[in-house]
Design an enzyme around this catalytic site. Structure first.
Site, PDB file in Angstrom:
ATOM      1  N   HIS A   1      40.292  14.627  50.054  1.00  0.00           N
ATOM      2  CA  HIS A   1      40.058  13.458  50.901  1.00  0.00           C
ATOM      3  C   HIS A   1      40.099  13.838  52.387  1.00  0.00           C
ATOM      4  O   HIS A   1      39.146  13.598  53.125  1.00  0.00           O
ATOM      5  CB  HIS A   1      41.115  12.390  50.600  1.00  0.00           C
ATOM      6  CG  HIS A   1      41.009  11.177  51.477  1.00  0.00           C
ATOM      7  ND1 HIS A   1      40.437  10.004  51.058  1.00  0.00           N
ATOM      8  CD2 HIS A   1      41.375  10.952  52.769  1.00  0.00           C
ATOM      9  CE1 HIS A   1      40.455   9.125  52.039  1.00  0.00           C
ATOM     10  NE2 HIS A   1      41.031   9.669  53.098  1.00  0.00           N
ATOM     11  N   GLU A   2      41.196  14.443  52.795  1.00  0.00           N
ATOM     12  CA  GLU A   2      41.342  14.776  54.218  1.00  0.00           C
ATOM     13  C   GLU A   2      40.293  15.794  54.654  1.00  0.00           C
ATOM     14  O   GLU A   2      39.819  15.765  55.787  1.00  0.00           O
ATOM     15  CB  GLU A   2      42.758  15.281  54.514  1.00  0.00           C
ATOM     16  CG  GLU A   2      43.853  14.244  54.267  1.00  0.00           C
ATOM     17  CD  GLU A   2      43.602  12.905  54.951  1.00  0.00           C
ATOM     18  OE1 GLU A   2      42.957  12.877  56.015  1.00  0.00           O
ATOM     19  OE2 GLU A   2      44.033  11.875  54.385  1.00  0.00           O
TER      20      GLU A   2
ATOM     21  N   HIS B   1      33.292  15.658  58.284  1.00  0.00           N
ATOM     22  CA  HIS B   1      32.633  14.675  59.160  1.00  0.00           C
ATOM     23  C   HIS B   1      32.806  15.102  60.627  1.00  0.00           C
ATOM     24  O   HIS B   1      31.886  14.969  61.441  1.00  0.00           O
ATOM     25  CB  HIS B   1      33.271  13.304  58.902  1.00  0.00           C
ATOM     26  CG  HIS B   1      32.455  12.135  59.337  1.00  0.00           C
ATOM     27  ND1 HIS B   1      32.968  10.870  59.403  1.00  0.00           N
ATOM     28  CD2 HIS B   1      31.156  12.019  59.743  1.00  0.00           C
ATOM     29  CE1 HIS B   1      32.031  10.021  59.811  1.00  0.00           C
ATOM     30  NE2 HIS B   1      30.924  10.704  60.025  1.00  0.00           N
TER      31      HIS B   1
ATOM     32  N   HIS C   1      37.132  14.079  55.717  1.00  0.00           N
ATOM     33  CA  HIS C   1      37.164  13.678  57.125  1.00  0.00           C
ATOM     34  C   HIS C   1      36.882  14.896  58.003  1.00  0.00           C
ATOM     35  O   HIS C   1      36.168  14.815  59.002  1.00  0.00           O
ATOM     36  CB  HIS C   1      38.548  13.151  57.505  1.00  0.00           C
ATOM     37  CG  HIS C   1      38.881  11.784  56.993  1.00  0.00           C
ATOM     38  ND1 HIS C   1      38.090  10.686  57.223  1.00  0.00           N
ATOM     39  CD2 HIS C   1      39.949  11.333  56.284  1.00  0.00           C
ATOM     40  CE1 HIS C   1      38.664   9.614  56.674  1.00  0.00           C
ATOM     41  NE2 HIS C   1      39.785   9.984  56.097  1.00  0.00           N
TER      42      HIS C   1
HETATM   43 ZN   LIG Z   1      41.131   8.796  55.010  1.00  0.00          ZN
END
Ligand SMILES: [Zn+2]
Length: 704
Positions: free
Chosen positions: A488-489, A495, A492
């Site tokens: 998940h992290e 991105h 980011h």
């Molecule tokens: Zn998040």
């Protein structure tokens, strides 16, 4: 944990902020690769003077732009604004990292001193009427300026930001808005403090150990310790933020469960000074007044204008459509649980405080998944390099090389240089995975340096988590939930790292709240993708792949109890939206009556599935930034499942798919309308069907 130097013993008035000058490591841009922060030279006392000097410098730069005698142009106003605040940016980015992940009393003191200054700093920019007049002039001439698409987007976003802050109001209305903002911030603060005290006071206290049957010895010890720490007799179970409490899954004494649940449900509704209901009612009322002043029908309309969903109607329709499948599944889960209760001849009807206890039994019976069996297959470094990094290499062609020459703020932090498919340097990636006592809870991603072609910067990003640190010499064996957190992290982080924008304020993760979790949640899917999973899920001792039956159990158990999980989220999100679509001029509401009515109106009033947060302890919306925005979690989930389904339909984990996603989504930051960006990539509007499918909620949605 390392020892912390005690606070200085001098009287406060003799402490002055050290002068800011060339001796301060933030004085000049970092000369390290990628302008990485020089943590080897930064002392705790360097941050505050650098940030204060940075604010002053940015205000001088902003005033020079506002007072420029030349007529306003895109270049001398918008581009010039993008170039301001270099010192402020580099000092606050490093400060945010250490205060979040490695704090101490000196840093906390600096944080306290800076908080009001930082709030005023933003107002000083966005309520500067000369600056707004220039932006407005340019905005009104925009059709004749022939700006490129990204510049046009920047102009639109900056203009809207001024409008949103109230720059277009008369002086009298500006003063009114300022008073409302002040009252709102005072009330939010009061809500936070009351709730903190109320939550602490509502901890469950039991005198007799037998009432805690079902908890492990370690949990009972912790409860005894908790009582001691409060000078109480017996045992104390503190409350978590949410309605449901973790201990409810194991407490076998039904009366104890009921008591714990009641304490949670009524924590901030006990009368007296920590009751939050009056604060909630006034906050909702004043937000409606604020919206009216700013020219909107309600607070949600004002808040959602710059979000992907754009209007409360759109967000509401999205949620309303999820209610039937979510509640239908929750009801069939309730039926299944009642069957377990009846089979044990327990002789009672299911109540919310029974749900997790019996759901846990259903889960064990059905999946027989033992956490201790899976951990040996998830060794942290292996998960990182052969899972998280591997998936990114397969999709995007990027590669990673650990660097030991970049200074870090704590010895557990690791740094990797990231290279593009053509071998060119792309970014620096820091990871700080282990739990520490001086680190905030949860996991997050942020940046030391945002990418910008205008500023000539490449991204420097970091991930922080709270995974258990093994004792020296032992491997870090983590849970599958922790594996998901890492993916998940890192989503980011991608991105941020793939950002390829001109302007820093549009770069990377600077996107709307209902979009920002999309790339991160999307990246979670690769953790369970067979070609990735089999590449990292290997026994830390033998290197053997995880047995297929065990892997299948993990996969299957993911859809368990999702009717409940989605319904409690929806109930909270609907409740949030009802509070924030109150029309201006509404009377102060009776909080409990309003809540009951709101849940009924939205058909999320299931007796056994209370909202994840109740109004009186919903700090996301009354003390955090999520007012009229709690739906964003579910909205992002729709996007990530929908996007993943596109990958599945187009060959899955391939370089071509990854490249297209990077080019059209991950590299674009906030440079175009997010709904348009998504639609251009998918070739259609997002659909909720994949979300229901991945939560395993499709069957009950069909008529019986
Ligand atoms: Zn998040």
């Amino acid at each position: 944990m390392t020892s912390i130097t005690p606070a200085q013993s001098q009287p406060a008035q003799t402490q002055t902020t050290p002068a800011f000058g060339p001796g301060n490591p933030f004085y000049a841009p970092s000369t390290l690769p990628f302008h990485a922060p020089p943590f080897d030279r930064i002392r705790d006392s360097d941050y505050q003077p650098a940030i204060e000097a940075g604010m002053a410098e940015q205000l001088r730069e902003i005033r020079a732009i506002a007072g420029n005698p030349a007529p306003p142009t895109f270049e001398n106003t918008l581009v010039a604004m993008e170039k301001t605040g270099a010192l402020f940016q580099r000092a606050t980015a490093a400060f945010d990292a250490v205060t979040g992940a490695n704090t101490n009393p000196t840093l906390q003191k600096a944080e306290e001193a800076l908080a009001p200054q930082l709030a005023a700093h933003s107002d000083a920019i966005y309520l500067d009427s000369r600056l707004f007049a220039r932006v407005k002039t340019i905005y009104e001439e925009r059709d004749s300026l022939h700006l490129d698409a990204e510049s046009a987007r920047l102009l639109e976003i900056v203009y809207e930001k001024f409008i949103h802050a109230g720059a277009n109001l008369s002086d009298a209305d500006k003063a009114k808005l300022k008073r409302l903002n002040e009252e709102e911030s005072t009330l939010s603060n009061a809500f936070r403090n009351k709730l903190l005290a109320a939550t602490r006071d509502a901890a469950l206290v039991v005198a007799d150990k037998s009432a805690l049957a079902g908890l492990t010895d370690a949990q009972i010890d912790a409860a005894a310790q908790g009582a001691k720490a409060r000078n109480a007799q017996g045992y104390v179970i503190p409350l978590q933020n949410t309605t449901q409490q973790p201990a409810l899954a194991s407490l076998s004494d039904r009366a104890t469960r009921e008591k714990l649940f009641e304490n949670s449900w009524t924590r901030a509704e006990r009368g007296g000074e920590n009751d939050t209901r009056a604060t909630v009612a006034r906050l909702a009322q004043l937000r409606a007044e604020k919206a009216k002043l700013l020219g909107f029908p309600d607070y949600a309309a004002w808040k959602l204008e710059n979000q992907m969903a754009k209007t409360p109607e759109r967000a509401l329709k999205f949620m309303d459509d999820l209610v039937p499948p979510a509640t239908a599944n929750a009801l069939s889960e309730a039926k299944e649980i009642q069957e377990v209760i009846d089979a044990q001849h327990a002789g009672f009807e299911l109540q919310p405080w029974d749900w997790n206890f019996y759901a846990e039994q259903v889960r064990k019976a059905r999946y027989d998944l033992d956490e201790s069996q899976v951990r040996p297959y998830f060794e942290l470094n292996n998960v990182l390099e052969n899972g998280v990094f591997y998936a990114a290499t397969q999709l995007y062609g990027i590669t990673f090389k650990e660097r030991h020459d970049i200074p870090v703020y704590q010895p557990d932090v690791r740094v990797f240089e990231v290279f593009d498919a053509d071998g060119k340097p792309l970014a620096l990636f820091y990871c700080d995975y282990f739990k520490r006592d001086n680190k905030n809870g949860g996991a997050w991603m942020s940046e030391f340096v945002p990418q910008s072609k205008l500023l000539g910067t490449l991204p420097v990003v970091y991930n922080v988590a709270n995974l258990p640190k093994p004792v020296a010499g032992q491997p870090a064996l983590i849970s599958f939930t922790d594996v998901i957190t890492m993916f998940h992290e890192f989503g980011h982080a991608l991105h941020g790292m793939f950002s390829n924008t001109e302007y820093p304020s549009l770069s990377g993760t600077s996107v709307a709240r209902d979009f920002v979790e999309f790339p991160s949640q999307f990246n979670e899917h690769w953790a369970i993708y067979p070609a990735v999973f089999s590449h990292y899920a290997k026994h830390y001792k033998t290197g053997e792949p995880m047995p297929a039956e065990l892997a299948a159990k993990i996969e299957k158990s993911r859809t368990f109890n999702q009717g409940y999980a989605l319904t409690e989220l929806l109930a909270a999100a609907e409740l949030d939206m009802q509070w924030h679509t109150l029309p201006p001029g509404s009377p102060l509401e009776d909080v409990d009556a309003f809540e009951k009515q709101a849940l009924e109106k939205k058909h999320v009033d299931l007796r056994d599935v209370p909202p994840r947060y109740r109004s009186s302890y919903f700090s996301h919306i009354f003390a955090g930034g999520y007012a009229a925005g709690y739906y964003a979690y579910l909205w992002s989930e729709m996007l990530d499942d929908d996007a993943y389904q596109w990958f599945v339909d187009h060959g899955g984990l391939t370089r071509a798919n990854g490249e297209r996603f990077r080019k059209m989504i991950l590299s674009r930051g906030n440079t175009e309308d997010l709904a348009e960006m998504y639609k251009a990539w998918l070739g259609a509007e997002p659909s909720v069907d994949p979300m229901l499918k991945y939560r395993g909620l499709t069957q009950a949605a069909m008529p019986q």
